[in-house]
Design a protein around this motif. Structure first.
Motif, PDB file in Angstrom:
ATOM      1  N   HIS A 137      -7.976 -12.050  -3.083  1.00  0.00           N
ATOM      2  CA  HIS A 137      -7.643 -10.714  -3.571  1.00  0.00           C
ATOM      3  C   HIS A 137      -6.983 -10.807  -4.941  1.00  0.00           C
ATOM      4  O   HIS A 137      -6.518 -11.870  -5.359  1.00  0.00           O
ATOM      5  CB  HIS A 137      -6.741  -9.968  -2.585  1.00  0.00           C
ATOM      6  N   ILE A 138      -6.945  -9.696  -5.622  1.00  0.00           N
ATOM      7  CA  ILE A 138      -6.381  -9.620  -6.968  1.00  0.00           C
ATOM      8  C   ILE A 138      -4.861  -9.606  -6.873  1.00  0.00           C
ATOM      9  O   ILE A 138      -4.290  -8.820  -6.094  1.00  0.00           O
ATOM     10  CB  ILE A 138      -6.906  -8.357  -7.691  1.00  0.00           C
ATOM     11  N   PRO A 139      -4.199 -10.468  -7.650  1.00  0.00           N
ATOM     12  CA  PRO A 139      -2.729 -10.482  -7.622  1.00  0.00           C
ATOM     13  C   PRO A 139      -2.155  -9.103  -7.959  1.00  0.00           C
ATOM     14  O   PRO A 139      -2.597  -8.448  -8.898  1.00  0.00           O
ATOM     15  CB  PRO A 139      -2.363 -11.494  -8.718  1.00  0.00           C
ATOM     16  N   GLY A 140      -1.210  -8.675  -7.151  1.00  0.00           N
ATOM     17  CA  GLY A 140      -0.568  -7.386  -7.379  1.00  0.00           C
ATOM     18  C   GLY A 140      -1.247  -6.210  -6.717  1.00  0.00           C
ATOM     19  O   GLY A 140      -0.699  -5.111  -6.701  1.00  0.00           O
ATOM     20  N   ALA A 141      -2.435  -6.421  -6.165  1.00  0.00           N
ATOM     21  CA  ALA A 141      -3.132  -5.324  -5.489  1.00  0.00           C
ATOM     22  C   ALA A 141      -2.442  -5.000  -4.166  1.00  0.00           C
ATOM     23  O   ALA A 141      -1.805  -5.858  -3.555  1.00  0.00           O
ATOM     24  CB  ALA A 141      -4.594  -5.686  -5.239  1.00  0.00           C
ATOM     25  N   VAL A 142      -2.600  -3.766  -3.745  1.00  0.00           N
ATOM     26  CA  VAL A 142      -2.134  -3.315  -2.439  1.00  0.00           C
ATOM     27  C   VAL A 142      -3.337  -3.355  -1.513  1.00  0.00           C
ATOM     28  O   VAL A 142      -4.434  -2.928  -1.891  1.00  0.00           O
ATOM     29  CB  VAL A 142      -1.577  -1.868  -2.533  1.00  0.00           C
ATOM     30  N   HIS A 143      -3.140  -3.869  -0.309  1.00  0.00           N
ATOM     31  CA  HIS A 143      -4.242  -3.905   0.662  1.00  0.00           C
ATOM     32  C   HIS A 143      -4.181  -2.672   1.553  1.00  0.00           C
ATOM     33  O   HIS A 143      -3.212  -2.465   2.287  1.00  0.00           O
ATOM     34  CB  HIS A 143      -4.148  -5.179   1.514  1.00  0.00           C
ATOM     35  N   LEU A 144      -5.204  -1.842   1.444  1.00  0.00           N
ATOM     36  CA  LEU A 144      -5.292  -0.626   2.254  1.00  0.00           C
ATOM     37  C   LEU A 144      -6.766  -0.404   2.603  1.00  0.00           C
ATOM     38  O   LEU A 144      -7.510   0.226   1.846  1.00  0.00           O
ATOM     39  CB  LEU A 144      -4.726   0.578   1.485  1.00  0.00           C
ATOM     40  N   PRO A 145      -7.214  -0.975   3.725  1.00  0.00           N
ATOM     41  CA  PRO A 145      -8.620  -0.809   4.103  1.00  0.00           C
ATOM     42  C   PRO A 145      -9.013   0.660   4.208  1.00  0.00           C
ATOM     43  O   PRO A 145      -8.221   1.497   4.644  1.00  0.00           O
ATOM     44  CB  PRO A 145      -8.706  -1.506   5.465  1.00  0.00           C
ATOM     45  N   THR A 146     -10.235   0.942   3.812  1.00  0.00           N
ATOM     46  CA  THR A 146     -10.739   2.319   3.801  1.00  0.00           C
ATOM     47  C   THR A 146     -10.483   3.038   5.118  1.00  0.00           C
ATOM     48  O   THR A 146     -10.022   4.183   5.125  1.00  0.00           O
ATOM     49  CB  THR A 146     -12.239   2.324   3.467  1.00  0.00           C
ATOM     50  N   ALA A 147     -10.768   2.380   6.230  1.00  0.00           N
ATOM     51  CA  ALA A 147     -10.617   3.023   7.545  1.00  0.00           C
ATOM     52  C   ALA A 147      -9.169   3.386   7.858  1.00  0.00           C
ATOM     53  O   ALA A 147      -8.910   4.261   8.685  1.00  0.00           O
ATOM     54  CB  ALA A 147     -11.171   2.109   8.631  1.00  0.00           C
ATOM     55  N   GLN A 148      -8.203   2.744   7.192  1.00  0.00           N
ATOM     56  CA  GLN A 148      -6.795   3.000   7.488  1.00  0.00           C
ATOM     57  C   GLN A 148      -6.132   3.980   6.505  1.00  0.00           C
ATOM     58  O   GLN A 148      -4.947   4.297   6.651  1.00  0.00           O
ATOM     59  CB  GLN A 148      -6.033   1.675   7.502  1.00  0.00           C
ATOM     60  N   ILE A 149      -6.887   4.481   5.553  1.00  0.00           N
ATOM     61  CA  ILE A 149      -6.318   5.410   4.573  1.00  0.00           C
ATOM     62  C   ILE A 149      -5.686   6.639   5.228  1.00  0.00           C
ATOM     63  O   ILE A 149      -4.559   6.999   4.879  1.00  0.00           O
ATOM     64  CB  ILE A 149      -7.359   5.788   3.504  1.00  0.00           C
ATOM     65  N   PRO A 150      -6.344   7.287   6.182  1.00  0.00           N
ATOM     66  CA  PRO A 150      -5.709   8.481   6.769  1.00  0.00           C
ATOM     67  C   PRO A 150      -4.341   8.194   7.390  1.00  0.00           C
ATOM     68  O   PRO A 150      -3.436   9.013   7.283  1.00  0.00           O
ATOM     69  CB  PRO A 150      -6.708   8.927   7.843  1.00  0.00           C
ATOM     70  N   GLN A 151      -4.181   7.032   8.001  1.00  0.00           N
ATOM     71  CA  GLN A 151      -2.922   6.712   8.665  1.00  0.00           C
ATOM     72  C   GLN A 151      -1.876   6.102   7.726  1.00  0.00           C
ATOM     73  O   GLN A 151      -0.679   6.284   7.939  1.00  0.00           O
ATOM     74  CB  GLN A 151      -3.153   5.714   9.815  1.00  0.00           C
ATOM     75  N   LEU A 152      -2.298   5.356   6.694  1.00  0.00           N
ATOM     76  CA  LEU A 152      -1.353   4.545   5.930  1.00  0.00           C
ATOM     77  C   LEU A 152      -1.172   4.906   4.457  1.00  0.00           C
ATOM     78  O   LEU A 152      -0.261   4.380   3.815  1.00  0.00           O
ATOM     79  CB  LEU A 152      -1.752   3.067   6.029  1.00  0.00           C
ATOM     80  N   ALA A 153      -2.003   5.747   3.908  1.00  0.00           N
ATOM     81  CA  ALA A 153      -1.925   6.019   2.466  1.00  0.00           C
ATOM     82  C   ALA A 153      -0.533   6.480   2.045  1.00  0.00           C
ATOM     83  O   ALA A 153       0.008   5.989   1.049  1.00  0.00           O
ATOM     84  CB  ALA A 153      -2.969   7.051   2.047  1.00  0.00           C
ATOM     85  N   ASP A 154       0.049   7.385   2.793  1.00  0.00           N
ATOM     86  CA  ASP A 154       1.365   7.916   2.398  1.00  0.00           C
ATOM     87  C   ASP A 154       2.465   6.852   2.454  1.00  0.00           C
ATOM     88  O   ASP A 154       3.446   6.943   1.730  1.00  0.00           O
ATOM     89  CB  ASP A 154       1.744   9.112   3.263  1.00  0.00           C
ATOM     90  N   ALA A 155       2.295   5.833   3.275  1.00  0.00           N
ATOM     91  CA  ALA A 155       3.290   4.763   3.370  1.00  0.00           C
ATOM     92  C   ALA A 155       3.196   3.794   2.190  1.00  0.00           C
ATOM     93  O   ALA A 155       4.182   3.170   1.819  1.00  0.00           O
ATOM     94  CB  ALA A 155       3.115   3.997   4.683  1.00  0.00           C
ATOM     95  N   PHE A 156       2.006   3.669   1.603  1.00  0.00           N
ATOM     96  CA  PHE A 156       1.780   2.692   0.538  1.00  0.00           C
ATOM     97  C   PHE A 156       1.707   3.298  -0.864  1.00  0.00           C
ATOM     98  O   PHE A 156       1.897   2.592  -1.849  1.00  0.00           O
ATOM     99  CB  PHE A 156       0.466   1.932   0.783  1.00  0.00           C
TER     100      PHE A 156
END
Length: 174
Positions: free
Chosen positions: A80-99
């Motif tokens: 993965h790219i250094p500094g990137a945030v890992h947020l899989p597409t399927a988890q966006i509805p549940q986790l986007a606001d946390a990240f």
């Protein structure tokens, strides 16, 4: 002079109808400008992202966006790219606001140009109120253009593919 212009127009029309590139005429310049301006509002590329991240790291500033890797955990661990945030597409509805912060633009990427995962992620984020751009080329072109990435074994970097990036300069000039 008018006859020449009519003849030239007739020749151009004949060439256009036989030329597969020009079967559909190019858009009017104003329409083309609006289209390409809109495209730039929706997309960025790996070279621009790499340059922005390098400048921010070199100056100790924030790049002004969050880079989000939308691939699976297995893909993330593969590299993965250094500094990137890992947020899989399927988890966006549940986790986007946390990240993510809606006030900070988001740049999403997936594997590469043959994958529309980043497009799906961009759509999911945009419908939730985030400003978002898609990084064209994804992880594939990040690596092919010779930018560093991280794996479970540590940092890695491959030489730039001379068919995708200028060798030794890091700047394609576009």
């Amino acid at each position: 002079m008018i006859a020449e212009t009519a003849a030239e127009a007739s020749l151009a029309s004949a060439v256009t109808s036989q030329n597969p590139v020009l079967r559909v005429a190019p858009a009017a310049p104003a329409d083309a400008a609006a289209h390409f301006a809109a495209s730039l509002a929706f997309h960025t590329d790996v070279s621009d992202v790499a340059a922005a991240l390098a400048t921010a790291a070199g100056t100790g500033t924030d790049p002004g966006f969050v880079l989000v890797d939308t691939r699976s955990t297995e893909a993330w661990e593969q590299g993965h790219i250094p500094g990137a945030v890992h947020l899989p597409t399927a988890q966006i509805p549940q986790l986007a606001d946390a990240f993510l912060d809606r006030a900070v633009p988001v740049v999403v990427h997936c594997w590469g140009p043959g994958c529309n995962g980043a497009t799906r992620a961009a759509y999911a984020l945009a419908t939730r109120g985030y400003q978002v751009k898609e990084m064209l080329g994804g992880m594939e072109y990040w690596i092919r253009e010779g930018f560093a990435y991280e794996t479970a074994e540590g940092p890695e970097q491959r030489a730039a593919d001379p068919l995708t990036a200028p060798v030794g300069t890091g700047d394609c000039g576009c």
